[in-house]
Design a protein around this motif. Structure first.
Motif, PDB file in Angstrom:
ATOM      1  N   SER A 135       0.826  -1.088  -0.056  1.00  0.00           N
ATOM      2  CA  SER A 135       0.232  -0.188   0.035  1.00  0.00           C
ATOM      3  C   SER A 135       0.966   1.176   0.112  1.00  0.00           C
ATOM      4  O   SER A 135       2.046   1.374   0.440  1.00  0.00           O
ATOM      5  CB  SER A 135      -1.051   0.058   1.179  1.00  0.00           C
ATOM      6  OG  SER A 135      -0.156   0.504   2.374  1.00  0.00           O
ATOM      7  N   PRO A 136       0.404   2.310  -0.573  1.00  0.00           N
ATOM      8  CA  PRO A 136       1.105   3.461  -0.443  1.00  0.00           C
ATOM      9  C   PRO A 136       1.591   4.261   1.186  1.00  0.00           C
ATOM     10  O   PRO A 136       1.340   3.324   1.975  1.00  0.00           O
ATOM     11  CB  PRO A 136       0.213   4.717  -1.169  1.00  0.00           C
ATOM     12  CG  PRO A 136      -1.163   3.736  -1.710  1.00  0.00           C
ATOM     13  CD  PRO A 136      -1.271   2.584  -0.801  1.00  0.00           C
ATOM     14  N   VAL A 137       2.394   4.324   0.917  1.00  0.00           N
ATOM     15  CA  VAL A 137       3.807   5.015   2.677  1.00  0.00           C
ATOM     16  C   VAL A 137       2.668   5.767   3.149  1.00  0.00           C
ATOM     17  O   VAL A 137       1.824   6.717   2.801  1.00  0.00           O
ATOM     18  CB  VAL A 137       4.558   5.933   1.635  1.00  0.00           C
ATOM     19  CG1 VAL A 137       5.072   6.283   2.962  1.00  0.00           C
ATOM     20  CG2 VAL A 137       5.856   5.369   1.079  1.00  0.00           C
ATOM     21  N   GLY A 138       2.686   5.962   3.929  1.00  0.00           N
ATOM     22  CA  GLY A 138       1.313   6.233   5.131  1.00  0.00           C
ATOM     23  C   GLY A 138      -0.139   5.617   4.902  1.00  0.00           C
ATOM     24  O   GLY A 138      -0.800   6.356   6.282  1.00  0.00           O
ATOM     25  N   SER A 139      -0.222   4.942   4.495  1.00  0.00           N
ATOM     26  CA  SER A 139      -1.966   3.665   4.669  1.00  0.00           C
ATOM     27  C   SER A 139      -1.974   2.446   4.848  1.00  0.00           C
ATOM     28  O   SER A 139      -0.444   2.497   5.237  1.00  0.00           O
ATOM     29  CB  SER A 139      -2.297   3.819   2.818  1.00  0.00           C
ATOM     30  OG  SER A 139      -2.218   4.912   2.289  1.00  0.00           O
TER      31      SER A 139
ATOM     32  N   THR B 265       1.164  -7.412   3.982  1.00  0.00           N
ATOM     33  CA  THR B 265       1.743  -6.660   3.083  1.00  0.00           C
ATOM     34  C   THR B 265       2.020  -6.573   2.019  1.00  0.00           C
ATOM     35  O   THR B 265       1.785  -5.054   1.349  1.00  0.00           O
ATOM     36  CB  THR B 265       2.847  -5.886   4.262  1.00  0.00           C
ATOM     37  OG1 THR B 265       3.964  -6.604   3.791  1.00  0.00           O
ATOM     38  CG2 THR B 265       3.104  -5.683   5.516  1.00  0.00           C
TER      39      THR B 265
ATOM     40  N   LYS C 229       4.945  -6.873   1.235  1.00  0.00           N
ATOM     41  CA  LYS C 229       6.496  -6.313   0.341  1.00  0.00           C
ATOM     42  C   LYS C 229       7.071  -7.907   0.155  1.00  0.00           C
ATOM     43  O   LYS C 229       7.055  -8.981   0.333  1.00  0.00           O
ATOM     44  CB  LYS C 229       6.871  -5.573   1.586  1.00  0.00           C
ATOM     45  CG  LYS C 229       6.410  -4.207   1.943  1.00  0.00           C
ATOM     46  CD  LYS C 229       6.832  -3.706   3.273  1.00  0.00           C
ATOM     47  CE  LYS C 229       5.993  -2.953   3.631  1.00  0.00           C
ATOM     48  NZ  LYS C 229       6.783  -1.809   5.287  1.00  0.00           N
TER      49      LYS C 229
END
Length: 176
Positions: free
Chosen positions: A20-24, A68, A70
């Motif tokens: 997911s986008p950074v901060g989400s 995640t 990742k």
């Protein structure tokens, strides 16, 4: 063609997606297998295989589980060993569900989701969930035991708008 088929041996269902986008909050997708008996092939599953579980006989198991997306390559891999399936098993349905911990997510909200279904080096199917983009879960494959005992693959991308628990109850129902 003689009608003789040895069927499937060992199949991997591999799922991948981008983080997911950074901060989400992280996007967490899960592969789930529902195993059905010959006496009730469209009823309640004999058992489910998902994160933190495997089949009682070890013939269906998850070798990778990401929360995640990742990393490189496949984020989750579910393996099905058909030559070792007990005679009582007649049908296995595999699905993907998006965990709904931080609000409603659908496949369109997840960056680059993709499932690959392979037997060895042979790709049986690949899907990017675009046909079910507004769903929270989807079946991706159905495996059935034929009359001669050989297992066969049927692509089965079908979307659901259900939470994970409701999806596991509905994923193996007969399509109408």
């Amino acid at each position: 063609m003689t009608g003789f088929s040895k069927g499937l041996d060992k199949v991997d269902v591999a799922l991948r997606w981008d983080p997911s986008p950074v901060g989400s909050p992280p996007h967490d997708l899960d592969v789930i297998a529902a195993v059905y008996t010959a006496s009730d092939p469209y009823g309640s599953p004999a058992y489910l295989v998902h994160f933190d579980s495997r089949s009682p006989d070890g013939t269906v198991y998850l070798s990778r589980d990401s929360t995640t997306g990742k990393g490189f390559g496949d984020d989750e891999v579910l393996t099905l060993e058909f030559t070792r399936q007990p005679e009582a098993h007649a049908r296995i349905v595999v699905g993907v569900v998006i965990q709904q911990r931080s609000g409603r997510l659908v496949f369109a909200d997840v960056a680059n989701p993709e499932v690959h279904i392979r037997e060895g080096y042979t790709e049986l199917a690949r899907d990017d969930f675009s046909a079910v983009a507004h769903c929270t879960a989807a079946t991706v494959a159905e495996f059935v035991r034929g009359q001669g005992g050989a297992w066969q693959f049927r692509p089965a991308v079908r979307g659901f708008d259900l939470d994970p628990d409701a999806f596991t109850a509905a994923m193996g129902a007969r399509a109408v």
